[in-house]
Each structure stands twice: as structure tokens, then as C-alpha cells.
Design a protein around this motif. Structure first.
Motif, mmCIF file in Angstrom:
data_model
loop_
_atom_site.group_PDB
_atom_site.id
_atom_site.type_symbol
_atom_site.label_atom_id
_atom_site.label_comp_id
_atom_site.label_asym_id
_atom_site.label_seq_id
_atom_site.Cartn_x
_atom_site.Cartn_y
_atom_site.Cartn_z
ATOM 1 N N VAL A 147 7.136 -10.340 -82.015
ATOM 2 C CA VAL A 147 7.023 -9.701 -83.364
ATOM 3 C C VAL A 147 8.261 -9.651 -84.029
ATOM 4 N N ASN A 149 10.308 -9.214 -87.568
ATOM 5 C CA ASN A 149 10.251 -8.537 -88.769
ATOM 6 C C ASN A 149 10.900 -9.011 -90.107
ATOM 7 N N TYR A 156 10.864 -1.736 -88.180
ATOM 8 C CA TYR A 156 9.412 -1.994 -88.616
ATOM 9 C C TYR A 156 8.969 -2.863 -87.141
ATOM 10 N N GLN A 159 8.031 -0.563 -84.452
ATOM 11 C CA GLN A 159 6.821 0.325 -84.595
ATOM 12 C C GLN A 159 5.495 -0.500 -84.665
ATOM 13 N N GLU A 160 5.383 -2.065 -84.831
ATOM 14 C CA GLU A 160 4.262 -2.821 -84.625
ATOM 15 C C GLU A 160 4.138 -2.995 -83.328
ATOM 16 N N LYS A 163 2.381 -0.427 -81.288
ATOM 17 C CA LYS A 163 0.822 -0.364 -81.597
ATOM 18 C C LYS A 163 0.170 -1.300 -80.628
ATOM 19 N N SER A 186 2.115 -11.940 -94.201
ATOM 20 C CA SER A 186 2.073 -11.635 -92.948
ATOM 21 C C SER A 186 0.783 -12.510 -92.324
ATOM 22 N N LEU A 206 -3.049 -5.027 -85.575
ATOM 23 C CA LEU A 206 -2.131 -5.038 -86.812
ATOM 24 C C LEU A 206 -2.745 -5.071 -88.239
ATOM 25 N N LEU A 225 5.989 -10.608 -90.002
ATOM 26 C CA LEU A 225 5.623 -9.512 -90.719
ATOM 27 C C LEU A 225 6.338 -9.622 -91.846
#
Length: 227
Positions: A147, A149, A156, A159-160, A163, A186, A206, A225
Motif C-alpha cells: 500500500v 501512500n 494513511y 490505516q488502509e 482495513k 487511486s 478499500l 493511494l
């Protein structure tokens, strides 16, 4: 000795017995008719004949036969009376079936051999059967996911990542761009067709709409992202 003193009928004074009233005296029965005299005898003879017949029928079993015959007749009459209109209608319908109706059912039955010709149909039906699920349609929750950012918001990516971990993915790593070419919005990128189902599941988790295949990625699935 003279019997001059012997009284005669005329020598006595007459009283009420010497002058009876005219007509018959006392109770007298007149002559009865033939029917009145012989009716009791006839009644006795009839009763004797009836008693003799009853005794003979009971002794010989004829009375039981008569009563059994009457009971059988009564049972038959009851069964006949209980026949419903629906049963009568069904009987009439079955009896009134015309020969043409019975013959019309025969051709439809003879069509069965033509319909059962399976050898010519089975090969053509085999390709139409849906194949088993291919590996490209299976989501691999152990696939490595990175992931990145690119929003400039600190934390951030982490945070994803959380999830995705909650959704069941076990190998997710948050990261920064570090010179990577960022898209305009994104998106989720994947390397091979085998990773497509996994990338689509990541995008759905997401809330990312774009899923793209890109060669030369450092991870099987990469999340870009963008703010």
C-alpha cells in the motif's frame, strides 16, 4: 168320604200371578246369525295357523334366511344411494371416451425413441457445461500487497493496511512512493492474470474503482493511494 171340601182352581181368589202382563217376561236371547256364532272359531283357527307357521320357520331356519336377504338388499340399496354425482360423472366420462381420443395418445408415446436419441446430443452438450472455477477467479488472501501512500497524509497507508488485515489479507505492507510513478487517481495494480481476482477484492475492500494490470511491479498487488 166325600171330598167336597177339596179346592179347585176356581175356588181360590185370583191374585197378580193369575193375570200376568201380555208379552214375554224376563230376558230372552234371540237367534244369533251365522257370522256371530262362528267368528270366534275362525279367529282361533287363524291364530293357530300363524303360530304354526312361525314355529316352522324358526325351527327350519327359513326366518333367518328371509331376514338376511332383506339386510343384504338394504345394504345394496344404501351403497347405491351413496354414489356421489362426481363418481357418476367420472364413470360417464371414462365410458364416453371416444376411440379417437385413445388413439391420439399413441403417437405422443411413440415419439419417445426419437427424443431419447442421446448419442448425437451428448457430445454437443458437453462443451456447454460450465468449466470448473479457474485459478484466476480465486482470491488469495496470502498474496503480498503493498500500500503506497501518495496522499501526503501521514499514517494513511497504515490505516488502509489495517482495513485489509481486517478483511483477511495476511501479507500487507504500508509504504511511501520513493520515486514510484503515481497515477492520476487511486487504483489497484496487479502483475499477472493469476493476481487479478485478488486485486479486485483489495479494490472492493478499500472502495477503489480502478484495477489495472501493470508489469514489473515490486509486489504481486500494489495499492496506489491518491488524494
Amino acid at each position: 168320604m166325600a171330598h167336597s171340601d177339596k179346592g179347585t182352581y176356581d175356588s181360590y181368589a185370583q191374585d197378580e200371578f193369575d193375570n200376568p202382563p201380555a208379552g214375554p217376561m224376563g230376558v230372552h236371547r234371540g237367534n244369533r246369525s251365522f257370522g256371530a256364532r262362528y267368528t270366534p272359531l275362525i279367529i282361533v283357527l287363524i291364530l293357530a295357523a300363524v303360530a304354526a307357521i312361525l314355529f316352522w320357520s324358526i325351527y327350519s331356519g327359513e326366518a333367518a334366511k328371509i331376514f338376511n336377504g332383506r339386510s343384504d338388499h338394504a345394504a345394496t340399496s344404501t351403497q347405491t344411494a351413496q354414489t356421489t354425482p362426481a363418481d357418476a360423472a367420472a364413470t360417464d366420462a371414462s365410458s364416453s371416451a371416444t376411440p379417437s381420443e385413445s388413439e391420439s395418445a399413441t403417437p405422443s408415446e411413440s415419439a419417445t425413441p426419437a427424443q431419447s436419441a442421446s448419442p448425437s446430443e451428448s457430445p454437443s452438450e458437453s462443451p456447454s457445461e460450465s468449466p470448473s472455477e479457474s485459478p484466476t477467479d480465486v482470491v488469495n488472501y496470502n498474496t503480498g500487497v503493498t500500500v503506497i501512500n501518495g496522499t501526503g497524509i501521514s499514517g494513511y497507508a497504515a490505516q488502509e493496511t489495517s482495513k485489509l488485515n481486517t478483511a483477511g489479507f495476511t501479507s500487507v505492507t504500508p509504504s511511501n512512493p520513493n520515486g514510484a510513478i503515481m497515477p492520476a487517481q487511486s487504483e489497484v495494480q496487479y502483475q499477472t492474470e493469476a493476481d487479478r481476482a485478488t486485486a479486485e477484492q483489495v479494490a472492493a475492500t478499500l472502495g477503489i474503482a480502478t484495477v489495472t494490470q501493470v508489469e514489473g511491479l515490486g509486489s504481486p498487488v500494489v495499492v496506489m493511494l491518491i488524494q
